[in-house]
Every structure is written in C-alpha cells, then in structure tokens.
Write an enzyme that holds these catalytic residues in place. Structure first.
Site, short mmCIF file in Angstrom:
data_model
loop_
_atom_site.label_atom_id
_atom_site.label_comp_id
_atom_site.label_asym_id
_atom_site.label_seq_id
_atom_site.Cartn_x
_atom_site.Cartn_y
_atom_site.Cartn_z
N CYS B 33 -70.89 25.72 -0.53
CA CYS B 33 -72.19 25.67 -1.18
C CYS B 33 -72.13 24.97 -2.53
O CYS B 33 -73.16 24.80 -3.20
CB CYS B 33 -72.76 27.06 -1.35
SG CYS B 33 -73.06 27.85 0.22
N CYS B 103 -77.10 30.74 -9.77
CA CYS B 103 -75.91 30.55 -10.60
C CYS B 103 -75.68 31.76 -11.50
O CYS B 103 -74.54 32.17 -11.75
CB CYS B 103 -76.05 29.30 -11.47
SG CYS B 103 -76.09 27.78 -10.52
#
Lengths: 394, 147
Positions: B33, B103
């Site tokens: 990813c 994130c």
C-alpha cells in the site's frame, strides 16, 4: 523558490507564445461563429479550415477525416462507444491493452457493463504488447482493436505498424490513442493502417480543451455529441475557434521542428538515463530503452515512495510525476507499472520526468544532483532500506 | 495540499533513526500500500519514554505523522502514550487532507505496536493495549468508482 524546472511535459505543456498570439484575434476581433453567413464570420471558418488542413497533413490524412473534439478523452470515448454502437450487428468484442490511459480503460469497463466483451492484452517487461497474443485473441465477433501509440507513463512505443497489419488482415477496425505520440513521432495513418486516431492540443504546446479524432473515410461512426451540423454533422457544438487555431499553430511548429526536437531530446534523455542508472544504486528504468518517446524517462528507486520524492523535488523547483498510490488517490500504484511486472513497493517509488524542446543540459544536471540527494535522504529514513542493508550486511 | 506544520515535519523530520537496544520496536503498514512505519522506544524503569526514533517508507504525510508522533510521546509514561490518538497527531499537525488520514492512524498503530513489543519483552501487561494488527489497511475499504 524562484527556480523552476518543468519536467512534466507528458502531463501538459507550456502553450507557446506564437500559439497564443495566433489565437488572440479569435477572441475579440474575429469572434464570428463559423456557421454564420456574413463575411465577418467567414474569417473564423477559414481559420478552422486552415488548422484542419495542417493537422490532417501531419498524419497524412485527408482534411475531411479530422474531427475536432474537446480533447483526447472525448476522442477516445467517441471512438470506442460509437464503434461499439455502429458495429454491434457484426460483433461485441473489443481488444485493448492493460496499459491504456483511463480514458480507454474506463470506457471499456462501461462497454462491458453494456453487453460488450473486452480482452485486455498483457504487456512484456518493457511495456510492449505481444503480437501473438493479439492474434490469438481475435474472434469472429471482434469489431475493434484499440492500442495506444505510446504510453503516457513509461513512454514505450507500440508496434503500431504490425498491429495495423493484423487488424487489416482480419477485417477489424484499428483505433490508436496517440495523445502522447502525435507530433512527437512520425505518424502516417495510411502506412500504419490506422482507422481512428485520438490526439490532444495541450501535449504539444497548444491550448487545453481541444483535441481531434481522425476517422478514416467510409467508417460508419455516428455522432457522439448530438446537436447542430458542425464537423460534417458528426460533432455538434460551436467550434472552439481559438482552440482550433492554437492547435493548428502548435501542430505546424511541432511538425516543422520534429526532427531536430527528436534528436536533441533523445540525446538529453539518454544522457540523463545513463547518469541516473550509473549514479543512483538500486534504480531501474521503466519502459523500453530504445523504443520510447524522445522526451520520456521513468525510473523506479527502490525503498522509497514517490510522493515524498515529488514534494522534495518540488521544494528544489523541479516538477515531475509519479505512479505511486499516494499521487493517484487510491491504495494501488499505477496500473501500467504493475502491468510490466513491478512489485507494488517498487512501483510506489517511481519518478517520471518528461522533457520539452527547451529543457537544457543544465536543467538535467541540476535535477540529477537533486534526485541523488533526495533519494539518499529518503532511503536513510526508510525501514525497507534498513532491512535490506542489514540482510546484506552492508 | 499540506499544512505548514506537515511540510515542516516532512522537510525536517524529528527523531529519524534507530535505537540500539530499544525497549520496544513496532512496525506497521505494508509496502504494497505504499507506507510502512517503524517506531523505536526507549523506556526507563518507571515506564517513562526516554527516547523515541522512527523510520518511515511513505508519502509526505506518513513521514510528518511519524515525526510528530515521536515528539508527542517523548517524556510520557506508557499509559499516557497509549492515549496519543491519531486525532491528537493530526491536530498537532494542523490537520491532514482527508485522503491522508490513514497516515495518522498508522502513526498511532506504530506507537501501539512498539508498546506491545515492550510489554511482551518485559512480561508486563499494559492496561487498554491490544495486540496491534499487522496491516492497518485491513479495516479500510477501497472506494469503488462507478461509471
């Protein structure tokens, strides 16, 4: 940061000053509608005719085979959807490749939802389609082959002549998305057996929002945009006269300078590729080493992620692009890089740099120095690099 | 696209590196990813985080959230560090674009993973800490576009 080195010419280009100058009168002086009867409007009509002639000549087509559109995506949509509609009595099968632009891929997906069948050809590690697989994919129901002339990410130029011959021998129409190739490499639609070709103005230092679809005489393709009788009743809507004039001017200049541009861009491109591969360890070149667009470079730097690299390059005044997931808004990296067989983590670390006619060796030297510094800095921060170095005792 | 604070932490990340003989190390995310974070914690006998370092493979937001997370947990007790949420990291960075919120989740998970490693190594049970997932994207659903 005052310095700006623009190396994203596959995304878009700077409109040339000469192009803007050619366009300007068609906004507030010669603004007549080409369809109007009075003398004043005939200036607009004449300008459109001249631009069409210039563009037709550039691909060795007849002027009445060039249809202006709103850009490359519209041209691609038109070619695929209207071919499917016009030839559905003959069959429902289309062949394309896995590395097409989304304007082709998403249109194919749309057609699949509407009863058409699509074969997506694989590409080899350099990004070329396999001609044997193409031949083997042909069915009695195949109505169209659509393969891009050159890839927008990795620059690989497809064996278009061979594909055209296969299409012709099997009585199948051949469309090519030439948005990256038009006026960058030589194209002769007759020699290459191309039945339809899409191109766009803003990739060749022309304006945005203008493109064309070449449709070979005799094809049954109907109108995609319904309305007035413009473009020989095949594309309604008042002509984007300034855009068409600009596209014509950009084509004229691009074709007049084609050879010298190719020579200088290939020299600079190969210099840069050689330096990057020699000076940055754990790096690969994506796309074919020779059969590639003169202005295209695409590297993968192992252990780092593309968006970080782009932001750091931007801070140094360098504009590039990447196939990393973070720049696409999805979790997956570029479909093109995955199709050539790159593992996800290497695809994430890609950098595309595309030159223009005015990119200098100084620009390239500066860029390479910055790439070296930034890649080293990001690797110092990367747990993948740490693991790799420990594993290999370095 | 990014706030000034994100850009500052991306350009000048705090606490980049490794800790030898770290009390706990946690790695989360996956290369598929495009983001991996590794967090190193040095924790003293009073369960206070003396030092914290990180390494991150990922985008600008991934680097900035790791950097900020290390700043936030330094000097905290293990219990306090557990309460540093992804929202706290985001707030400290003056926000993140919506597509980059994951994130900050990665940063939270990296701290938890390092704390879990510390607890396991030292035979301690940390109240409220659960075993971290190997892949933080497990919970995320990919958005399917409609045509």
């Amino acid at each position: 940061m005052d310095k700006k080195i623009y190396l994203d010419n596959a995304a878009t280009t700077q409109t040339r000053v000469e192009v803007v100058e050619a366009m300007l009168p068609y906004f507030n002086e010669k603004y007549g509608n080409p369809s109007s009867v009075y003398e004043f409007a005939s200036q607009s009509k004449k300008a459109v005719t001249e631009a069409r002639d210039t563009i037709a000549k550039a691909i060795n087509a007849a002027s009445n085979e060039i249809y202006f559109t709103g850009g490359g995506s519209e041209s691609d949509n038109w070619a695929l959807k209207c071919t499917a509609e016009a030839y559905k009595e003959k069959g429902n099968h289309i062949i394309t490749s896995k590395i097409e632009h989304h304007a082709i891929l998403h249109t194919c997906e749309y057609l699949e939802k509407n009863g058409f069948e699509v074969t997506y050809l694989d590409v080899d590690e350099n990004g070329s389609v396999n001609l044997e697989q193409l031949k083997a994919s042909i069915r009695p129901t195949t109505i169209l082959i659509s393969i891009m002339f050159a890839n927008n990410e990795i620059g690989t130029i497809q064996p278009i002549k061979e594909i055209g011959e296969i299409a012709k021998a099997n009585g199948i129409l051949f469309h090519t998305d030439a948005v990256q190739a038009f006026a960058q490499v030589e194209i002769d639609v007759n020699e290459l057996n191309i039945d339809m070709l899409s191109a766009s103005g803003h990739k060749i230092n022309g304006p945005k929002g203008i493109g064309f679809l070449y449709i070979r005489t005799g094809l049954k393709l109907r109108s995609f945009i319904h309305g007035g009788a413009q473009e020989r009743r095949r594309r309604a809507g008042t002509e984007n006269v300034p855009g068409i004039v600009g596209f014509g001017k950009a084509t004229e200049i691009a074709m007049a300078t084609l050879k010298e541009r190719q020579e200088s861009e290939i020299a600079l491109r190969d210099y840069a590729i050689d330096r990057v591969l020699a000076e940055v360890p754990y790096t690969r070149l994506n796309g074919d080493r020779r059969k590639r667009l003169p202005n295209n470079m695409n590297f993968s730097f192992q252990f780092i992620e593309g968006e970080s690299l782009l932001i750091m390059l931007d801070m140094q005044g360098i504009c590039g692009s990447s196939g990393s997931a973070c720049t696409s808004g999805s979790l997956d990296p570029s479909h093109v890089l995955l199709a050539i067989g790159l593992p996800h983590e290497i695809a994430h670390g890609s950098l595309r740099l595309t030159l223009s006619h005015d990119t200098t060796k100084e620009d390239i030297d500066y860029t390479i120095e910055k790439v070296k510094e930034i890649v080293a800095k990001l690797r110092e921060m990367s747990p993948l690099y740490e693991d790799f170095m420990k594993k290999h005792n370095r | 696209m990014y706030s000034e604070k994100v850009m500052d932490h991306f350009q000048h990340p705090r606490n980049v590196g490794e800790l030898e003989n770290a009390s706990g190390v946690g790695t989360v995310g996956n290369a598929k990813c495009g983001d991996i974070m590794r967090m190193y914690l040095d924790i003293d006998e009073n369960q206070v985080i003396r030092d914290c370092k990180f390494k991150t493979f990922g985008c600008g937001a991934a680097v900035a959230t790791s950097s900020m997370a290390t700043e936030l947990v330094k000097g905290l007790t293990v219990q306090e560090a557990l309460k540093v949420t992804n929202k706290a990291v985001m707030d400290a960075l003056d926000g993140l674009p919506p597509v980059k919120v994951h994130c900050s989740l990665l940063a939270e998970q990296a701290i938890h993973a390092a704390l879990w490693d510390y607890a396991e190594k030292h035979g301690i049970k940390i109240e409220g800490l659960t075993k971290p997932k190997n892949d933080i994207h497990e919970d995320e659903e990919e958005v399917v576009e409609e045509y």
